[in-house]
Design an enzyme around this catalytic site. Structure first.
Site, short mmCIF file in Angstrom:
data_model
loop_
_atom_site.label_atom_id
_atom_site.label_comp_id
_atom_site.label_asym_id
_atom_site.label_seq_id
_atom_site.Cartn_x
_atom_site.Cartn_y
_atom_site.Cartn_z
N GLU B 269 0.80 -1.27 0.21
CA GLU B 269 -0.04 -0.09 0.02
C GLU B 269 0.91 1.39 -0.22
OE1 GLU B 269 -2.75 -0.63 -0.76
OE2 GLU B 269 -2.92 -2.72 -0.13
N GLU B 298 -0.48 -0.78 -9.88
CA GLU B 298 -0.10 -2.02 -9.19
C GLU B 298 1.45 -2.22 -9.31
OE1 GLU B 298 -2.11 -3.77 -7.34
OE2 GLU B 298 -1.15 -5.72 -7.15
#
Lengths: 503, 503
Positions: B269, B298
């Site tokens: 994250e 991502e």
């Protein structure tokens, strides 16, 4: 579908917007990263502006006008099959609408801009204890509030129009009567005190671990009957409670000012929370699902913080748990603890004042506000009047304006008419309590045994569940059978501080 | 004022609404009391609906049409004095507008209602491991997505229209080429593993105190260059990162699944957060201030979680601090820890998969999605194809559908075309990294010495600061000089797992 149901379905999104606005404020005061403040202001301005625009739109007016004559407030004949709640909602919607359309968008914008800057200037002025720095901005805010009063309209005093924003139905003249009655009574008690701090203060100079405090906070909330399904407790710079809606109530406390300050903040905000949680959930989109006034709200917080939270029976029950949570206090007896939390002493700062001196802080502000808004004094008179009134009421003179007339944010943020509700809260709380006591003469033994449900049920049954269906004055009358009176508060104070009074 | 500036000023409130929507989601997943969920859904539906209505309004179209021909996407002559960023924004606004007006309000509502119910049914079905319960709802969701694809339009495959929602510019045919190239390569490595768990697993059976974990989490974030001025870290059921805007980024992690799961969630994250924080702050209201695609996002999270976070140099620096924070692991050597975090083993659940088996989980889903949307298989084929593909790629067969085709929420929530971006993230990350390595052949020694600024600067300079000005394909080409290719990822895996491959 009835016109009422159609209206409700069509316009409930306005309430959703107001809920979102509250959440944005909550987030800003709890978890928002500091660097996000600039865009948060844009989000808030947009959402608040949209809610205002939608609630004053012609579509809204037309739909409302179909059910009620907006000018007279009279329901139209064909809508007479409405329930009591529906009628009350229509009345409140109409009142809100009439008030909102009186303030042009340009005024609202100016008001927002001026108070935003005034607040920043006030922060600086307080830090520097420099009233001259703040005074031109205070001047602007007072002028805007006088303009606001004249836009809103009033009968006797322009201040009435402002009080009505926070405490509908109460006027400056009513407040003058109530407060002048209290001033002498409370000042006389203050004169009996020795001016010294509590002899037990040193017990609280220990460092108390925040996790231990938070655990005890949760125990307090549990004791009050506040669960975590519809509410939560967080930390913030200043404690507050915001009811986003009756199923989502957010409380905060603060750990920087000391253990007791945290604990009484939790009891105080917990009182607010119980009110918000007790509002009728199915009325989330209507006035019936909202609190009646700031004063009535304050009566609920003071009920728990003071009437219960500073009572001996409450600590008979809680004190063993308290000492277990904070073993540093093992050697402080319950009796001394009770004396400590009810110690009376004049002090400069309102938010730290005890329950006897507190209303005097408020009355001082009320008198200043009233005169400023009525134009009978000027801005430059404020520091001097502040200090001489402090001396007259509390026997002390602030050493500087930072601990005097610059201590509160309220005026900078534009809130004139708000302060009186803090004192009304005490008056209402004592008046409600006297009726409650008649129903439960054994309340002390119940509370000392850890039973609180009967009390919450009473508050819900008589106060919480009605939302805005009755304003404070109507609620007081219905519940207690009397008009608003200081007698109950004076009786309560007299009984509690009889030793001090008779000395 | 230019038309562009007028447009920006007039319509930036649409982006404010989207920010508010993100905050409502963040709050729901972190702090909101559970009992508030029903009205939260109303708040979200209203805010999202309003943003959609405003961004497809005739006023919006007219203002946009003044600068660009919406049908062809060509800028009008008089607007040619625009900057590169302004031109890119106009292109993206036009693309967004064209996409949004293709989906009628009625379709959006049905989609929302069906996926909301499908998600609830899926939860139950997964708990009962009962695919038959879920299949009629999966059927509905697939049909709605086929309808969505035909509303949006496509050239080759209806699946292309859906992929474009998450990874603009990438098609099913491109993905088929990339993924089929990876399947054999990765499966061959998996066949070399012994199918057993890591021999060091027992070290992590200790209980690790949440406060200690949080302290280490903050150390990780600090190491990554993530401060608390514009971001924060909280707990939630599933870790996520939401960039409300570039000055307000919220990360979450989870402590229930184990110490390492928490730590790699923070790194993952954190990678997302650095991207969001690196977007140009002054472009908060435009596409240039938003991330380019899910796959590119991502790539940033996998960069930190895997390329850096599972590298030896990173733990050369962090491991002493790690052992200090968790003395339970004092007897686990760095070398064994490194082996443990890079242990390869086939497993059923995607979210716990290692970096070699992970893309195979994704490719399986991609193949199923593609065939479902293209209509070449039926819903009832799903469990069987799932299980036989798992056996072919990973050598294992799920014991039931709960740990097979019912494990993910994505299909229930309507996300078809999203899964591939997880595998693309790995491919992009390795490709970017190979270019980065050319600029910094000494990156390992720098990282081992605790230096990370040079890396963040590189990512910002080459990727973050461009927002949506380039899509992933364009960005990859600009930065690496090559089209999207699996070669870099294969090279990286080959080098890292050479001992396993050669055994």
């Amino acid at each position: 579908m009835t016109l009422y149901k159609k209206f409700l379905e069509k316009f409930s999104y306005i309430q959703l917007l107001r809920q979102v606005e509250k959440l944005l404020h909550w987030d800003q005061n709890t978890y928002m990263p500091s660097g996000a403040v600039e865009i948060r202001a844009k989000q808030l301005a947009y959402i608040a502006g949209l809610a205002h625009a939608e609630a004053t739109s012609s579509a809204y007016r037309e739909a409302l006008e179909q059910m009620v004559d907006i000018n007279t407030g009279k329901l139209r004949v064909e809508e007479e099959g409405l329930t009591l709640i529906e009628k009350a909602n229509l009345k409140e919607w109409t009142k809100d609408f009439r008030r909102m359309i009186k303030l042009p968008q340009s005024f609202v914008k100016t008001y927002y801009t001026v108070t935003t800057t005034a607040t920043e200037v006030w922060k600086q002025a307080r830090q520097l204890s420099n009233f001259a720095l703040f005074s031109p901005w205070l001047q602007k805010v007072v002028e805007l509030n006088r303009e606001q009063a004249s836009l809103l309209g009033y009968v006797e005093s322009p201040y009435d129009a402002l009080i009505d924003l926070y405490e509908p139905g109460v006027t400056a003249s009513v407040l003058s009567t109530l407060f002048s009655d209290l001033t002498g009574f409370l000042s006389a008690i203050v004169k009996k005190t020795n001016g010294k701090g509590s002899p037990y203060r040193a017990y609280f100079n220990h460092a108390f671990v925040q996790e231990d405090q938070m655990k005890f906070n949760y125990l307090l909330l549990e004791t009050m009957g506040i669960g975590n399904e519809n509410s939560r407790l967080d930390g913030s710079a200043h404690p507050f409670c915001t009811g986003i809606h009756p199923s989502d109530v957010r409380l905060t406390t603060n750990f920087d000012n000391g253990l007791l300050e945290n604990i009484f903040a939790v009891l105080h905000e917990g009182g607010h929370a119980l009110y918000e949680l007790g509002l009728p959930k199915e009325e989330w989109a209507t006035p019936a699902g909202q609190s009646a006034s700031m004063g009535l709200h304050e009566s609920q917080s003071r009920w728990w913080e003071v009437m219960v939270g500073k009572s001996l029976p409450f600590w008979n029950y809680m004190y063993p748990k308290f000492q277990e949570a904070f073993p540093q206090l093992k050697s402080l007896s319950l009796s001394n603890f009770y004396q400590h939390i009810n110690h009376i002493q004049s002090s400069y700062i309102r938010i730290y004042a005890d329950e006897v001196t507190y209303p005097l802080h408020i009355i001082l502000r009320f008198e200043l506000e009233k005169q400023l808004i009525e134009g009978t004094i000027t801005i430059s008179d404020v520091p001097n009047i502040w200090n001489t009134t402090m001396e007259a009421y509390l026997g002390i003179i602030p050493r500087n304006d930072a601990e005097g007339c610059l201590q509160d944010i309220h005026w900078a943020s534009g809130s004139f008419g708000y302060f009186p509700t803090y004192a009304l809260g005490n008056i209402y709380a004592a008046q409600y309590f006297s009726t409650f006591e008649q129903s439960f003469p054994d309340w002390e033994s119940k509370v000392a045994a850890g039973s609180f449900t009967f009390m919450n049920n009473w508050l819900w049954e008589h106060i919480h569940r009605f939302g805005r269906m009755y304003n404070a004055e109507q609620s007081i009358k219905r519940v207690t059978g009397h008009s608003i009176s200081t007698q109950f508060y004076k009786d309560y104070i007299t009984k509690k501080y009889i030793d001090l009074i008779n000395q």
